[in-house]
Write an enzyme that holds these catalytic residues in place. Structure first.
Site, PDB file in Angstrom:
ATOM      1  N   CYS A  22      74.443  36.690  41.384  1.00 36.19           N
ATOM      2  CA  CYS A  22      73.568  36.018  40.057  1.00 36.19           C
ATOM      3  C   CYS A  22      73.131  34.728  40.981  1.00 36.19           C
ATOM      4  O   CYS A  22      72.426  35.359  42.127  1.00 36.19           O
ATOM      5  CB  CYS A  22      74.662  34.329  39.064  1.00 36.19           C
ATOM      6  SG  CYS A  22      75.729  33.783  40.373  1.00 36.19           S
ATOM      7  N   CYS A  25      73.937  32.780  43.819  1.00 38.60           N
ATOM      8  CA  CYS A  25      74.223  33.489  44.765  1.00 38.60           C
ATOM      9  C   CYS A  25      72.627  33.853  45.549  1.00 38.60           C
ATOM     10  O   CYS A  25      72.768  33.451  46.569  1.00 38.60           O
ATOM     11  CB  CYS A  25      74.290  34.891  44.654  1.00 38.60           C
ATOM     12  SG  CYS A  25      76.803  35.648  44.005  1.00 38.60           S
ATOM     13  N   ASP A 424      31.044  37.987  40.979  1.00 35.33           N
ATOM     14  CA  ASP A 424      29.582  38.235  42.098  1.00 35.33           C
ATOM     15  C   ASP A 424      28.680  39.310  41.696  1.00 35.33           C
ATOM     16  O   ASP A 424      28.988  39.698  40.457  1.00 35.33           O
ATOM     17  CB  ASP A 424      30.210  38.335  43.613  1.00 35.33           C
ATOM     18  CG  ASP A 424      29.291  39.393  43.461  1.00 35.33           C
ATOM     19  OD1 ASP A 424      27.838  37.651  44.035  1.00 35.33           O
ATOM     20  OD2 ASP A 424      29.153  40.218  44.500  1.00 35.33           O
ATOM     21  N   ASP A 631      33.473  41.680  45.868  1.00 38.31           N
ATOM     22  CA  ASP A 631      34.322  42.567  46.397  1.00 38.31           C
ATOM     23  C   ASP A 631      34.880  42.613  47.308  1.00 38.31           C
ATOM     24  O   ASP A 631      35.180  43.034  48.526  1.00 38.31           O
ATOM     25  CB  ASP A 631      31.947  43.300  46.433  1.00 38.31           C
ATOM     26  CG  ASP A 631      32.235  41.960  47.838  1.00 38.31           C
ATOM     27  OD1 ASP A 631      32.213  41.136  48.803  1.00 38.31           O
ATOM     28  OD2 ASP A 631      30.431  42.504  48.240  1.00 38.31           O
ATOM     29  N   ASP A 635      32.671  37.483  49.803  1.00 42.75           N
ATOM     30  CA  ASP A 635      33.179  36.778  48.356  1.00 42.75           C
ATOM     31  C   ASP A 635      33.925  36.077  48.494  1.00 42.75           C
ATOM     32  O   ASP A 635      34.692  35.878  48.285  1.00 42.75           O
ATOM     33  CB  ASP A 635      33.037  37.837  46.978  1.00 42.75           C
ATOM     34  CG  ASP A 635      31.687  37.588  46.513  1.00 42.75           C
ATOM     35  OD1 ASP A 635      30.600  37.526  47.527  1.00 42.75           O
ATOM     36  OD2 ASP A 635      31.809  38.994  46.597  1.00 42.75           O
TER      37      ASP A 635
END
Length: 748
Positions: A22, A25, A424, A631, A635
């Site tokens: 759970c 844990c 871009d 790309d 960028d």
């Protein structure tokens, strides 16, 4: 307490952890790992049963981490144990469940008998004999894990189950042993046995669902062949993939998968790259073309030279990205972790208050205990721990199958909030290759002859504009003349001799500086300059000086479907912008071709690469979520500056760079994938919210109903088991997602 040591770079260690049940844990395992000296951060994922630890490298650090996990009550295993394990039959691991059902169902006879008016009470000794093995043999796992939780002064699902079922079992034994010999008393052995059986059944169903969430990773691992056909002096030899080296030559037969990233040396074929790009159409490959490991060869036999192996391959990078996204935590998970930290102590307090409330309210002690047991059983926080990671795993897995790689869970969670999206221009909205768009010659001149001459002059150049001229001549099936004495002037152009005549080809400014006169081309020159086209000129150098023969114009082309993709984004209520380093005229001309509106400020031009990030930061100042699509190379700063960066891998290479440049990578140049990425983000976040809502509803409403006496322990156990299964099943619905048909519009 987290130990920080910044003098030595931290390394990442992945570790599998079995035995967590759970959200509590998860918190306990993270705290145990962070106490190990040198650990800077640790993130534990319940759905993948794994931990990702950033730690300063020290002697035996991995052994220390494993010991910490074991001391916390869990089993440390290999990082990819759950993924690498081959799926067994559909009934694998059902043995304990079957045994529990066989022992528990007879205990249900009195309850079933009441439905039909019968009284099928089993003897007390028989109920004891049936319930005790379930409680202490099948339920031993809960005692063990619950004991470790108590030792660490925390709580988890196992502690709640073990306390609740032990109370029901002990109460039944006490009632049996203290009852008069001739009396028939109602015992609660069925509550303890059936609850444990239902919890084990729920965990078995949950494990089956988890196996489906890791199917995407397992499928990617399965794309790697185990053997390669090594081409040596003695012909072909089958060798294990681990023994292949860079620059080895391999043979790939029709229908086989490429084992590594490589370059085609001999032959030609068609390659199915759908595993990499999501694009269903095969791609032609011939000598000199790159092929990617894991892609499927068509009907041609080819010989390839190995370029990358092991962890350096594109497929390994894809697997690494998907695993990173599935191992990480979405920001919304922090709320769950905070709730889980105090959840179990609060439930124990509520169970005690329920016991006291019913007892002081005049009810029997036995009934009060049973109502408290119902509160303990239904409150198990299993679903809370699975709600977010299960949806993240399913969403990132199905996205990867369609060419959308999510690098981190935060990007997936934020993308659906996008209100501004910045493209871009070059290589993203456009093809990224210059094409010869106009070739204007003097009146009465032979256009084809001059074009072939221009191509001949530039046939040896690698400049993009030179390649565009050669490509145009080749497309026109023109024969290129022989050219000699070629001399290049960097940044300006080149000169050469053909058939005893000297020619120059280069920029307008350079030709003009050499004495070229553009009077005959003035109107065309002005028109093309207004359009923002890239220009060049070709001239003949004779005894009378330099005579301009032709004007060449170049332009990039928009990608197919760019306009449709932008329209789809606008339909989502997103403001779309284009960021370009081109001057205003060129940028606006391309913007109009892809459906952008410069008059509304949708074009930002004359931007240097170093300044793109600043423009993105400025857009974020309004508090809007900004997505940047580029790309992934030039960028990179802008991609990092945006709330969500989407790197578009390009066909010509740079895929590996793109995968590391942003939070989301689009594995093919299909602009419709941008909207698809936002869509899968939207659907994944919706599943997370649905799962968290139902998980909280199960617990809050269930605890209230149990405390008020509307749920007995058996129904509470069934509801608790159902909560985990329902959360996993809801997350698995994401596997049915496909990009909308209108988004599949790009072909190579």
């Amino acid at each position: 307490m987290t130990n920080l040591n910044t003098s030595t770079p931290a390394i990442r260690i992945d570790l599998g952890i079995h035995g967590m049940t759970c959200a509590s844990c998860v918190g306990r395992a993270e705290r145990a790992l962070k106490k190990v000296p040198g650990v800077q951060d640790a993130v534990v994922n319940l759905a993948t049963e794994s931990a990702r630890i950033m730690v300063t490298p020290t002697e035996q650090v991995e052994a220390r981490l494993k010991r910490a996990v074991r001391d916390a009550g869990y089993l440390p295993v290999a990082a990819n144990a759950a993924i690498d394990a081959r799926p067994g039959s559909g009934w694998a691991g059902f043995g304990p469940v079957a045994l529990g059902l066989a022992l528990s169902l007879p205990l249900m006879l009195p309850m079933l008998g009441e439905l039909v008016g019968g009284h099928w009470m089993l003897p007390a000794w028989l109920q004891f004999a049936l319930a005790t093995p379930v409680q202490f043999v099948l339920g031993a796992r809960f005692y063990k894990a619950g004991w470790h939780a108590m030792l660490s002064l925390s709580g988890n699902m196992d502690l709640l189950v073990s306390i609740g079922t032990s109370a029901a079992w002990a109460l039944s034994v006490w009632l049996w042993l203290t009852a008069p010999a001739s009396a028939t008393v109602h015992l609660y052995f069925e509550a303890s046995a059936v609850v444990i059986t239902l919890v084990i059944l729920g965990k078995w169903l949950e494990a089956r669902a988890k196996q489906q969430t890791t199917s995407a990773i397992r499928a990617l691992h399965g794309l790697r062949p185990e053997l390669a056909h090594l081409l040596g002096p003695d012909g072909e030899t089958d060798v294990p993939l681990d023994e292949v080296f860079v620059d080895d030559e391999l043979v790939v037969r029709p229908g086989e998968r490429f084992a590594v990233d490589a370059e085609v040396l001999e032959g030609q074929t068609q390659v199915d790259e759908s595993m990499l790009t999501g694009e269903p159409l095969p791609v032609a490959k011939t000598i000199g073309d790159r092929v990617t490991g894991g892609t499927l060869n068509g009907d041609g036999r080819v010989i390839i030279r190995v370029k990358a192996i092991g962890v350096d391959t594109v497929l390994a990078g894809i697997i690494r990205l998907v695993e990173d996204a599935q191992a990480g935590k979405a920001p919304i998970q922090r709320l769950v972790d905070q709730v889980s930290a105090v959840f179990v102590p609060v439930v124990l307090l509520l169970a005690l208050l329920t016991l006291l409330g019913w007892w002081l309210g005049g009810h029997s002690f036995e009934l009060s205990v049973i109502q408290a047991v119902s509160v303990l059983v239904i409150a198990c926080p299993c679903a809370l721990g699975l709600a977010t990671p299960a949806a993240i795993m399913a969403g990132t897995g199905v996205a990867a199958q369609h060419g959308i790689l999510v690098k981190d869970a935060q990007a997936l969670e934020l993308a659906h909030k996008a209100r501004v999206l910045v493209f871009d221009k070059t290589g993203t909205l456009t093809v990224g290759k210059a094409q010869l768009t106009d070739f204007v010659v003097l009146p009465d001149a032979d256009k084809n002859q001059l074009l072939s001459l221009a191509a001949g002059l530039q046939s040896g150049s690698s400049h993009p504009l030179a390649r565009a001229v050669v490509q145009a001549a080749t497309a026109g099936k023109l024969r290129l003349p022989a050219v000699e004495n070629i001399q290049t002037v960097p940044g300006k152009g080149l000169s050469g001799r053909s058939e005893e005549n000297d020619y120059l080809i280069g920029s307008i400014g350079w030709i003009r500086d050499q004495g070229g006169d553009f009077a005959a081309f003035q109107d065309a020159l002005q028109r093309f300059q207004d359009q923002g086209a890239s220009l060049a000129a070709m001239a003949h150098l004779g005894i009378d000086g330099l005579q301009v023969l032709a004007l060449l114009t170049f332009a990039d082309q928009p990608k197919p479907g760019a306009s449709a993709a932008i329209s789809a984004l606008r339909a989502r209520g997103i403001k779309v912008l284009m960021l370009s380093g081109d001057h205003q005229a060129a940028a606006q001309a391309m913007a109009l071709r892809v459906g952008l509106r410069p008059e509304l400020g949708e074009v930002i031009s004359d931007v240097l690469p170093a300044d793109k990030a600043a423009h993105v930061m400025a857009l974020k100042q309004d508090g809007q979520t900004v997505v940047m699509v580029g790309d992934g190379v030039n960028d990179a700063p802008a991609l990092a500056a945006a709330d969500v960066g989407m790197a578009m891998a390009n066909v010509e290479g740079g895929t590996d760079v793109a995968m590391h440049a942003a939070g989301i990578t689009l594995m093919r140049g299909d602009l419709s994938l941008v909207a698809a990425a936002l869509d899968i983000s939207d659907r994944t976040v919706a599943k997370i919210r649905q799962n968290l809502f139902w998980a909280f509803v199960y617990n809050v409403a269930g605890i209230a109903l149990a405390a008020l006496g509307y749920l007995n322990p058996v129904l509470a156990g069934a509801a608790m088991a159902l909560s985990s299964v329902s959360v996993m099943s809801n997350a698995l619905l994401l596997k049915r997602w496909h990009p909308a048909p209108s988004q599949i519009i790009y072909t190579k």
